[in-house]
Write an enzyme that holds these catalytic residues in place. Structure first.
Site, short mmCIF file in Angstrom:
data_model
loop_
_atom_site.label_atom_id
_atom_site.label_comp_id
_atom_site.label_asym_id
_atom_site.label_seq_id
_atom_site.Cartn_x
_atom_site.Cartn_y
_atom_site.Cartn_z
N LYS A 118 0.84 -1.25 0.00
CA LYS A 118 -0.06 0.10 0.00
C LYS A 118 0.71 1.24 0.06
CE LYS A 118 -4.35 -1.72 1.36
NZ LYS A 118 -5.68 -1.78 2.02
N LYS A 200 -5.42 -10.32 -6.49
CA LYS A 200 -6.44 -10.62 -5.82
C LYS A 200 -7.76 -9.63 -6.23
CE LYS A 200 -6.59 -8.38 -1.36
NZ LYS A 200 -7.76 -8.25 -0.76
N LYS A 203 -11.41 -4.51 -3.02
CA LYS A 203 -12.08 -3.29 -3.02
C LYS A 203 -11.49 -2.21 -3.73
CE LYS A 203 -14.51 -4.00 1.26
NZ LYS A 203 -13.32 -4.33 2.35
P1 ATP Z 1 -8.50 -3.97 0.06
O1 ATP Z 1 -8.91 -3.67 -1.25
O2 ATP Z 1 -8.67 -2.61 0.46
O3 ATP Z 1 -7.34 -4.45 0.03
P2 ATP Z 1 -10.30 -5.91 0.79
O4 ATP Z 1 -11.14 -6.32 -0.49
O5 ATP Z 1 -8.89 -6.90 0.94
O6 ATP Z 1 -9.86 -4.53 0.56
P3 ATP Z 1 -10.98 -6.06 3.42
O7 ATP Z 1 -11.92 -5.48 4.03
O8 ATP Z 1 -9.58 -5.83 3.80
O9 ATP Z 1 -11.17 -5.80 1.97
O10 ATP Z 1 -11.11 -7.88 3.73
C1 ATP Z 1 -12.05 -8.29 4.33
C2 ATP Z 1 -11.85 -9.62 4.64
O11 ATP Z 1 -12.17 -10.45 3.25
C3 ATP Z 1 -10.53 -10.13 4.82
O12 ATP Z 1 -10.80 -11.60 5.83
C4 ATP Z 1 -9.88 -10.63 3.75
O13 ATP Z 1 -8.89 -11.42 4.12
C5 ATP Z 1 -10.90 -11.29 2.79
N1 ATP Z 1 -10.54 -10.95 1.41
C6 ATP Z 1 -10.32 -9.76 0.72
N2 ATP Z 1 -10.04 -9.98 -0.42
C7 ATP Z 1 -10.19 -11.22 -0.80
C8 ATP Z 1 -10.07 -12.18 -1.83
N3 ATP Z 1 -9.69 -11.63 -3.14
N4 ATP Z 1 -10.29 -13.54 -1.70
C9 ATP Z 1 -10.63 -14.13 -0.54
N5 ATP Z 1 -10.74 -13.31 0.59
C10 ATP Z 1 -10.70 -12.06 0.58
#
Ligand code: ATP
Ligand code: LTN
Length: 335
Positions: A118, A200, A203
């Site tokens: 990040k 991955k 968001k």
């Molecule tokens: P960012 O884009 O800011 O990294 P994020 O999509 O990772 O956000 P978080 O709120 O950080 O969202 O994650 C919430 C939960 O979802 C966490 O337990 C994280 O490990 C899981 N998670 C996030 N992205 C994935 C993914 N692509 N596949 C499986 N689990 C995920």
């Protein structure tokens, strides 16, 4: 006492309110928040304080937090089995985070890949919160004596850090914290972007085709799956090097409950032009009841407000006990 019922073990997790919650969040984490409620007492949170490590528009943060709160209930958080609260409503999180920061070596935080990634991307706002983020996460978990923490694979390193902090504090003061275990699904722990299956689903991805939001309409879901990046072959099999197809097979398999060999068989001999919309249909069908429940819950703001207030109170009670225990061990004069 011999006859006292055994206290149920605790499952704790959190999700940021920083944008649209997506299918990766659901399959990697939320699905298990819900499943674990059967065996464990759940304690779950919308972690809005984590979200401000990236600049947020105040109105969007408020809206996203409430939407996420309603959406998680629509996904199946059962308020009779779990406490579900908004992190900034419970002061003990920030308080314990300060204390835990004094037991966390600088170097350990610097090794966190999420911070490195990040901070490499968001050059203009590399703030201290982004660096100390895992300490707040440890405080979330340790405040509730969590046994398991259902998360996606990307959070494994942060969980390891939480465990290290707990062990270090226990090493100094005796048994203060329960040392938590990560709970990461074998299939679905890392759902990939539909636009670039080597990354991955996230968001924070700028490409609107990367992620399926849980609240996307069927039309949007179909379009995103139809344009999902795959490969130049024509075989629907799970195999190394076929990141796009592997990801679609994984998604299809989880939302339909069929295993991957069964899914391969079902589409054997068919082209990607048939497979991709079939995955889209399956996902849209899977999400439809969640979306319906969301609309009902989000439509009744007064009820939502009552629920999050009650739950903040319960969380404050539980976390307050832990905070007092820690303060006492550290040597703070009782209030
Ligand atoms: P960012 O884009 O800011 O990294 P994020 O999509 O990772 O956000 P978080 O709120 O950080 O969202 O994650 C919430 C939960 O979802 C966490 O337990 C994280 O490990 C899981 N998670 C996030 N992205 C994935 C993914 N692509 N596949 C499986 N689990 C995920
Ligand atoms: N860092 C997590 C969100 C999070 C969390 C937690 C997860 C904050 N506190 C406690 C599990 C337990 C993420 O998904 N990015």
């Amino acid at each position: 006492m011999a006859n006292q019922p055994q206290k149920r073990k605790i499952s704790f997790s959190g999700i940021q309110a920083s944008g649209d919650i997506h299918l990766g969040n659901y399959l990697g984490a939320i699905k298990n928040w819900v499943a674990l409620q059967e065996q464990y007492s759940g304690v779950y949170s919308i972690v809005d304080m984590h979200a401000i490590t990236v600049r947020q528009d105040p109105k969007s943060l408020r809206d996203n937090t409430l939407r996420a709160y309603a959406l998680m209930i629509a996904c199946g958080i059962d308020l009779n089995k779990s406490i579900f609260f908004i992190q900034s409503h419970v002061p003990a999180h920030a308080e314990l985070a300060w204390a835990l920061g004094c037991y966390t070596p600088f170097g350990e935080l610097g090794r966190m890949t999420q911070f490195k990634d990040k901070s490499a991307k968001g050059e203009d706002n590399i703030n201290a919160g982004l660096f100390t983020y895992p300490i707040l996460m440890a405080s979330d978990i340790l405040l509730y004596d969590a046994d398991v923490v259902p998360v996606g694979e990307d959070q494994k390193q942060h969980l390891e850090l939480s465990r290290n902090i707990a062990l270090r504090v226990n090493g100094i003061y005796g048994n203060v914290f329960k040392v938590p275990e990560a709970f990461i699904p074998k299939v679905g722990g890392r759902i990939m972007s539909l636009a670039d299956p080597t990354k991955k689903m996230a968001k924070s991805d700028d490409n609107p085709k990367a992620a399926i939001a849980l609240l996307d309409t069927k039309d949007v879901i179909m379009k995103k799956f139809k344009s999902a990046v795959t490969d130049s072959e024509a075989e629907i099999v799970y195999r190394e090097g076929k990141d796009g197809i592997n990801n679609l097979l994984t998604i299809y398999s989880i939302v339909t409950g069929k295993d991957i060999p069964a899914a391969e068989k079902e589409f054997s001999g068919m082209g990607y032009g048939v497979f991709k919309p079939a995955v889209g249909e399956a996902v849209a069908d899977f999400l439809a009841p969640i979306q319906k429940r969301f609309d009902e819950l989000y439509g009744d703001k007064a009820q939502l407000e009552q629920i999050y207030r009650e739950n903040a109170q319960k969380a404050a009670e539980e976390s307050g006990k832990t905070l007092r225990r820690v303060y006492d061990k550290i040597g703070f004069v009782p209030r």
